[in-house]
Design an enzyme around this catalytic site. Sequence first.
Site, PDB file in Angstrom:
ATOM      1  CG  ASN A 163     -11.532  10.815 -65.987  1.00  0.00           C
ATOM      2  OD1 ASN A 163     -12.653  11.273 -66.184  1.00  0.00           O
ATOM      3  ND2 ASN A 163     -10.581  11.503 -65.387  1.00  0.00           N
ATOM      4  CD  GLN A 207     -10.553   6.696 -69.132  1.00  0.00           C
ATOM      5  OE1 GLN A 207     -10.261   5.493 -69.159  1.00  0.00           O
ATOM      6  NE2 GLN A 207      -9.635   7.634 -69.008  1.00  0.00           N
ATOM      7  CB  THR A 221      -0.164  17.187 -93.599  1.00  0.00           C
ATOM      8  OG1 THR A 221      -0.089  18.193 -94.603  1.00  0.00           O
ATOM      9  CG2 THR A 221       0.376  15.870 -94.135  1.00  0.00           C
ATOM     10  CB  CYS A 254      -1.687  15.047 -56.366  1.00  0.00           C
ATOM     11  SG  CYS A 254      -1.031  13.599 -57.176  1.00  0.00           S
TER      12      CYS A 254
HETATM   13  N1  PLP Z   1     -11.992  12.524 -71.440  1.00  0.00           N
HETATM   14  C1  PLP Z   1     -11.703  11.598 -70.528  1.00  0.00           C
HETATM   15  C2  PLP Z   1     -12.825  10.880 -69.825  1.00  0.00           C
HETATM   16  C3  PLP Z   1     -10.378  11.294 -70.234  1.00  0.00           C
HETATM   17  O1  PLP Z   1     -10.090  10.357 -69.312  1.00  0.00           O
HETATM   18  C4  PLP Z   1      -9.348  11.998 -70.910  1.00  0.00           C
HETATM   19  C5  PLP Z   1      -7.915  11.761 -70.568  1.00  0.00           C
HETATM   20  O2  PLP Z   1      -7.576  11.585 -69.422  1.00  0.00           O
HETATM   21  C6  PLP Z   1      -9.694  12.952 -71.876  1.00  0.00           C
HETATM   22  C7  PLP Z   1     -11.028  13.181 -72.103  1.00  0.00           C
HETATM   23  C8  PLP Z   1      -8.643  13.696 -72.655  1.00  0.00           C
HETATM   24  O3  PLP Z   1      -8.044  12.854 -73.626  1.00  0.00           O
HETATM   25  P1  PLP Z   1      -6.606  13.172 -74.247  1.00  0.00           P
HETATM   26  O4  PLP Z   1      -5.588  12.867 -73.219  1.00  0.00           O
HETATM   27  O5  PLP Z   1      -6.479  12.260 -75.440  1.00  0.00           O
HETATM   28  O6  PLP Z   1      -6.618  14.590 -74.672  1.00  0.00           O
END
Ligand code: PLP
Length: 389
Positions: free
Chosen positions: A151, A179, A237, A333
Amino acid sequence: MAAHLDQNATTAAAPEVVAAMLPWLSAPSANPSAGHAAGQAAADAVRAARGEVARLCRARHTSEVVFTSGGTESILTAIHAACVAQPTRRKLVTSTVEHSATRRALEVREAAGTHDVVRIGVDAEGRLDRAALFAALDRETACVTLLAANNETGVVFDLVGVGEACARVGAAFHVDAVQVPGKLPLDVRALACDLASISGHKFHGPRGTGALFVRDGFRFTPSIVGGPQEGERRAGTENLPGIVGLGVAARLARQKAEDPATRAALAAQRDRLERALVALLPGAHVHGAGAPRVPNTTNVGFDFGAAADAPDAATLLALLFEAGVEASAGSACNARKVAPSPVLLALGRTPRQAASALRFSLSHGTTEAELDRAISATEAALSALRSSP
Ligand code: PLP
């Protein structure tokens, strides 16, 4: 309107997604478990959405899709199910650059003393140390959980052969594919994974929606128990409007990601932005540029010098926000302080370098005007920082 270049954090729901959801928000009796006509219409809508999500990740069967509340829930559910499937095995294998959802889920098991965690390193470009990964796999391994795409840097892990190697030792293989949708094709069969997580709000679906791919035949134990929903794999649900919206977003994301020209156009926009940003300050460079990356992400390291009071990414980011440009410093941050990104530290960057990087993440709707604004705002911010005492 702000230039939204923080699309890896979240995306706006697409108009088609919102339009498809609206009728279900106010539909009376739209409970897919109910036997009456309205309930059956709701069940049909869930079925259609499940088909779209299965197509998005190239699952063999629609029954392999379990709807969840998002990426975090999917990841925690996957790790839990993998541990329950191999109750006598203590080893969990992951990488040093995982999202906090995976990182924390594993830390909790480590702290409880139930599991040992092996964290596989990456090289300076963020590429997985595949030799170390394969060497770590043995009959003590309950689960291997790895990102498909990072990410923060956008670096795509080479996961070829990992699923097969896990199967040989009887370990579950979970892929955090959050991602990927909309950026690259996602193929759970090619990945040979048992479990894969996605999140709706990362690809123009509704926030609070997601899915877990569970390979047919995988011995799955649910985390959320109660009612019989989702084939007794996730009780409660159904979030019907959310599921319907997720289905539409899945179709749109698949169409975009599977079209090479659309992917190339996004990469060309990202490359233009990245070239311009790097040219703004001597020493600026792109983290992970030497590795395969998703086409929408650039993580630019700025060299602010070694002085103790030199600015960092948080200072630059605050100036960008003031100029209406949304980006991210990659890690926790606040307005004036940035904790060095654990991901960049894992790439071997110094704490100062890891606290001096900005992530810009685009989507297919990003305009050239937004890129121009980001470039000129960064240029203005850098010159303001240079001239400040
Ligand atoms: N995994 C990755 C690589 C992500 O970028 C994110 C969110 O930033 C998540 C997991 C978590 O996803 P969510 O925000 O839907 O819980």
